[in-house]
Design an enzyme around this catalytic site. Structure first.
Site, PDB file in Angstrom:
ATOM      1  N   ASN A   8       0.879  -1.175   0.000  1.00  0.00           N
ATOM      2  CA  ASN A   8       0.000   0.000   0.000  1.00  0.00           C
ATOM      3  C   ASN A   8       0.916   1.224   0.000  1.00  0.00           C
ATOM      4  O   ASN A   8       1.421   1.633   1.043  1.00  0.00           O
ATOM      5  CB  ASN A   8      -0.901  -0.034   1.247  1.00  0.00           C
ATOM      6  CG  ASN A   8      -1.891   1.118   1.293  1.00  0.00           C
ATOM      7  OD1 ASN A   8      -1.819   2.052   0.470  1.00  0.00           O
ATOM      8  ND2 ASN A   8      -2.805   1.074   2.239  1.00  0.00           N
ATOM      9  N   ARG A  92      -2.464  -2.008  -3.565  1.00  0.00           N
ATOM     10  CA  ARG A  92      -3.704  -1.243  -3.382  1.00  0.00           C
ATOM     11  C   ARG A  92      -3.647  -0.016  -4.288  1.00  0.00           C
ATOM     12  O   ARG A  92      -2.660   0.725  -4.280  1.00  0.00           O
ATOM     13  CB  ARG A  92      -3.821  -0.757  -1.932  1.00  0.00           C
ATOM     14  CG  ARG A  92      -5.029   0.137  -1.744  1.00  0.00           C
ATOM     15  CD  ARG A  92      -4.949   0.983  -0.497  1.00  0.00           C
ATOM     16  NE  ARG A  92      -6.149   1.797  -0.355  1.00  0.00           N
ATOM     17  CZ  ARG A  92      -6.232   2.881   0.409  1.00  0.00           C
ATOM     18  NH1 ARG A  92      -5.195   3.271   1.126  1.00  0.00           N
ATOM     19  NH2 ARG A  92      -7.345   3.561   0.487  1.00  0.00           N
ATOM     20  N   HIS A 181     -12.326   3.351  -0.441  1.00  0.00           N
ATOM     21  CA  HIS A 181     -12.299   2.386   0.668  1.00  0.00           C
ATOM     22  C   HIS A 181     -13.165   1.167   0.353  1.00  0.00           C
ATOM     23  O   HIS A 181     -13.632   0.476   1.263  1.00  0.00           O
ATOM     24  CB  HIS A 181     -12.804   3.000   1.995  1.00  0.00           C
ATOM     25  CG  HIS A 181     -11.985   4.132   2.516  1.00  0.00           C
ATOM     26  ND1 HIS A 181     -12.550   5.294   2.986  1.00  0.00           N
ATOM     27  CD2 HIS A 181     -10.650   4.276   2.663  1.00  0.00           C
ATOM     28  CE1 HIS A 181     -11.583   6.111   3.394  1.00  0.00           C
ATOM     29  NE2 HIS A 181     -10.425   5.525   3.210  1.00  0.00           N
ATOM     30  N   ILE A 210     -14.041   4.607   9.411  1.00  0.00           N
ATOM     31  CA  ILE A 210     -13.647   5.879  10.017  1.00  0.00           C
ATOM     32  C   ILE A 210     -12.182   5.787  10.439  1.00  0.00           C
ATOM     33  O   ILE A 210     -11.862   5.332  11.547  1.00  0.00           O
ATOM     34  CB  ILE A 210     -14.551   6.218  11.250  1.00  0.00           C
ATOM     35  CG1 ILE A 210     -16.034   5.954  10.929  1.00  0.00           C
ATOM     36  CG2 ILE A 210     -14.329   7.659  11.671  1.00  0.00           C
ATOM     37  CD1 ILE A 210     -16.626   6.838   9.863  1.00  0.00           C
ATOM     38  N   ARG A 242      -8.995  16.451   5.993  1.00  0.00           N
ATOM     39  CA  ARG A 242      -9.836  16.801   4.840  1.00  0.00           C
ATOM     40  C   ARG A 242     -11.165  17.382   5.314  1.00  0.00           C
ATOM     41  O   ARG A 242     -11.722  16.914   6.303  1.00  0.00           O
ATOM     42  CB  ARG A 242     -10.102  15.565   3.969  1.00  0.00           C
ATOM     43  CG  ARG A 242      -8.869  15.063   3.267  1.00  0.00           C
ATOM     44  CD  ARG A 242      -9.105  13.748   2.536  1.00  0.00           C
ATOM     45  NE  ARG A 242      -8.128  12.756   2.928  1.00  0.00           N
ATOM     46  CZ  ARG A 242      -8.176  11.463   2.638  1.00  0.00           C
ATOM     47  NH1 ARG A 242      -9.161  10.990   1.915  1.00  0.00           N
ATOM     48  NH2 ARG A 242      -7.245  10.641   3.063  1.00  0.00           N
ATOM     49  N   MET A 285      -7.482  11.457  16.172  1.00  0.00           N
ATOM     50  CA  MET A 285      -8.668  11.420  17.028  1.00  0.00           C
ATOM     51  C   MET A 285      -8.322  11.176  18.495  1.00  0.00           C
ATOM     52  O   MET A 285      -8.992  11.675  19.388  1.00  0.00           O
ATOM     53  CB  MET A 285      -9.641  10.357  16.504  1.00  0.00           C
ATOM     54  CG  MET A 285     -10.948  10.289  17.226  1.00  0.00           C
ATOM     55  SD  MET A 285     -11.783  11.900  17.358  1.00  0.00           S
ATOM     56  CE  MET A 285     -12.976  11.798  16.050  1.00  0.00           C
ATOM     57  N   GLU A 334     -12.925   1.385  14.951  1.00  0.00           N
ATOM     58  CA  GLU A 334     -12.629   0.187  15.748  1.00  0.00           C
ATOM     59  C   GLU A 334     -12.269   0.531  17.196  1.00  0.00           C
ATOM     60  O   GLU A 334     -12.437  -0.291  18.088  1.00  0.00           O
ATOM     61  CB  GLU A 334     -11.456  -0.590  15.125  1.00  0.00           C
ATOM     62  CG  GLU A 334     -11.824  -1.260  13.812  1.00  0.00           C
ATOM     63  CD  GLU A 334     -10.604  -1.705  13.013  1.00  0.00           C
ATOM     64  OE1 GLU A 334      -9.568  -2.055  13.615  1.00  0.00           O
ATOM     65  OE2 GLU A 334     -10.690  -1.711  11.771  1.00  0.00           O
ATOM     66  N   ASN A 335     -11.735   1.747  17.397  1.00  0.00           N
ATOM     67  CA  ASN A 335     -11.131   2.041  18.704  1.00  0.00           C
ATOM     68  C   ASN A 335     -11.817   3.114  19.533  1.00  0.00           C
ATOM     69  O   ASN A 335     -11.624   3.153  20.746  1.00  0.00           O
ATOM     70  CB  ASN A 335      -9.671   2.473  18.511  1.00  0.00           C
ATOM     71  CG  ASN A 335      -8.826   1.341  17.983  1.00  0.00           C
ATOM     72  OD1 ASN A 335      -8.712   0.301  18.625  1.00  0.00           O
ATOM     73  ND2 ASN A 335      -8.267   1.517  16.800  1.00  0.00           N
ATOM     74  N   GLU A 385      -8.028  -4.749   4.695  1.00  0.00           N
ATOM     75  CA  GLU A 385      -7.898  -4.500   3.258  1.00  0.00           C
ATOM     76  C   GLU A 385      -6.774  -5.351   2.673  1.00  0.00           C
ATOM     77  O   GLU A 385      -6.863  -5.847   1.552  1.00  0.00           O
ATOM     78  CB  GLU A 385      -7.592  -3.010   3.021  1.00  0.00           C
ATOM     79  CG  GLU A 385      -8.760  -2.099   3.392  1.00  0.00           C
ATOM     80  CD  GLU A 385      -8.344  -0.672   3.715  1.00  0.00           C
ATOM     81  OE1 GLU A 385      -7.762  -0.440   4.796  1.00  0.00           O
ATOM     82  OE2 GLU A 385      -8.597   0.222   2.893  1.00  0.00           O
TER      83      GLU A 385
END
Ligand SMILES: Nc1ncnc2c1ncn2[C@@H]1O[C@H](COP(=O)(O)OP(=O)(O)O)[C@@H](O)[C@H]1O
Ligand SMILES: CC(=O)OP(=O)(O)O
Ligand SMILES: [Mg+2]
Length: 405
Positions: A8, A92, A181, A210, A242, A285, A334-335, A385
């Site tokens: 990737n 990818r 995605h 996300i 973004r 985040m 996920e977190n 992925e």
């Protein structure tokens, strides 16, 4: 034909995973970050062995690929004896446009098309081509494949992919919505159906990928019906750096008022907006949630991020005329316990009821976080992925050499 290397390539990084497809196990994974800057960071994690992390100057993607191949065959940190042991490489690719809608082996035409699409994914496609060419230079006899982020969304109907602007722009310049995605949205929707033990085609699913880049997809009959990213990965949700959706009039207005060039306004919206711009603190985040109780800017950034995500979920429930399953995935999905909690506490009108204890569990497993009496299943499914890319690549090389199957 079982060892598949997945690449990737980003503009300044190259992530990799080496799979043994006999049991889909990861032999090693890692990344080269800050390519072309003075101190590149190299992280190599061979499964079951000591990890390696160090700093070295890596000037370009060709050099980064050389480092990856060296680490994979290193006497101490390696997991294969020689680069000859790599049977295929899967890449990818973020943008496949309208022509490249399924995974395929690389040839000159495919490379030309990836190049033609540079303008539509300026942050991603040039880096991917560099990754492909670097691999070809180092492993000239190894088959290579490409797997597109856009492929899963090629089932969107025109009602969802057209923009209400003069059609000539679509015909002449490929201006339409593509979505991204896709590999992740497809993987987590399939996993969700398996987890629930229901046919995928019977479910109305909203998948929320996300991460640093973020998108939501409405899935029906197992196919992408609509998705929040558009012609480029800038549309839709607010993201790390973004902007996501905004009034398009802002673009010419700020260009005039601030005397910005096209490149500058692009860079503003892609690299200096989102969580970063509103918090003034970080695009990450974790830092936003760690500080939002004391820092009003971090709080505003979080609130906007959550609100914009929730609005998309609501609009996709309308698009699908209901929803059976909501899936959260990728780094934040996920977190972040708090993000999932805030989103779901305002979706009660849909019949969503979160179980706070289930939501608080930290785990790398597929899991349900809704209460048993929730009308909508809410799941956390860690995305993968790379595994999807390895599977497609494995299938393609098997088709190439049927005598080895
Ligand atoms: N424990 C956590 N809590 C909240 N956010 C997290 C946590 N771990 C990772 N993240 C967030 O996930 C995001 C990165 O997601 P990721 O899917 O890795 O992005 P990308 O693949 O686009 O680089 C960052 O915003 C990071 O803060
Ligand atoms: C398409 C896209 O936004 O990818 P990423 O999340 O890896 O930046
Ligand atoms: Mg990602």
């Amino acid at each position: 034909m079982t060892k598949i290397l997945v690449i990737n390539a980003g503009s300044s990084s190259l992530k990799y995973q080496l799979y043994d497809m006999t049991d889909e196990s990861v032999l090693a994974k890692g990344r080269v970050e800050r390519i072309g800057m003075d101190a590149s960071i190299i992280v190599h994690e061979p499964t079951g062995r000591e990890d390696l992390r160090y700093v070295e100057e890596i000037l370009d993607h060709t050099a980064a690929v050389r480092v990856v191949l060296q680490k994979l065959t290193d006497p101490k940190y390696g997991v294969i004896e020689s680069i000859e042991d790599i049977d295929a490489v899967g890449h990818r690719i973020v943008h496949g446009g309208e022509k490249l809608t399924k995974s395929m082996l690389i040839n000159d035409e495919v490379k030309q098309e990836i190049k033609r699409l540079f303008d539509l994914a300026p942050l991603h496609n040039p880096a991917h081509l560099m990754g492909i060419e670097a691999m070809e230079a180092n492993l000239p006899n190894v088959p290579q494949s490409v797997v597109f982020d856009t492929a899963f969304h090629s089932t969107m109907p025109p009602m969802c992919y057209m923009y209400p602007i003069p059609k000539v722009l679509y015909k002449k310049h490929m201006v339409r919505r593509y979505g991204f995605h896709g590999t992740s949205h497809q993987y987590v929707s399939e996993q969700a159906a398996k987890f629930l033990n229901k046919p995928l085609e019977s479910l109305k699913i909203i998948t929320c990928h996300i991460g640093n880049g973020a998108s939501v997809t409405a899935i029906k009959d197992g196919k992408s019906f609509d998705t929040s990213m558009g012609m480029t990965p800038l549309e839709g949700l607010m993201m790390g750096t973004r902007s996501g959706d905004l009034d398009p009039a802002i673009v010419p207005y700020t260009m005039v008022k601030e005397e910005l060039t096209v490149n500058e306004v692009n860079s503003m919206l892609n690299k200096h907006s989102g969580l970063m711009a509103i918090s003034g603190l970080s695009s990450d985040m974790r830092e936003i949630t760690d500080n939002m109780d004391t820092d009003p800017n971090a709080k505003l950034a979080f609130d906007m991020f959550e609100y914009r995500l929730r609005k998309y979920i609501g609009s996709y429930a309308a698009a699908l005329n209901g929803v059976d399953v909501i899936v959260f995935t990728a780094g934040i999905g996920e977190n972040s316990v708090i993000l999932r909690e805030r989103v779901c506490e305002n979706l009660t009108y849909l019949g969503v009821k979160l179980d706070p204890e289930r939501n608080a569990v930290r785990s790398g497993e597929d899991r349900r976080i809704s209460a048993d009496d929730s009308k909508v299943e809410v799941l956390v499914i860690p995305t993968n992925e790379e595994l999807m890319i390895a599977r497609d690549t494995y299938r393609l090389v098997q088709e190439l050499q049927p005598e080895t199957v």
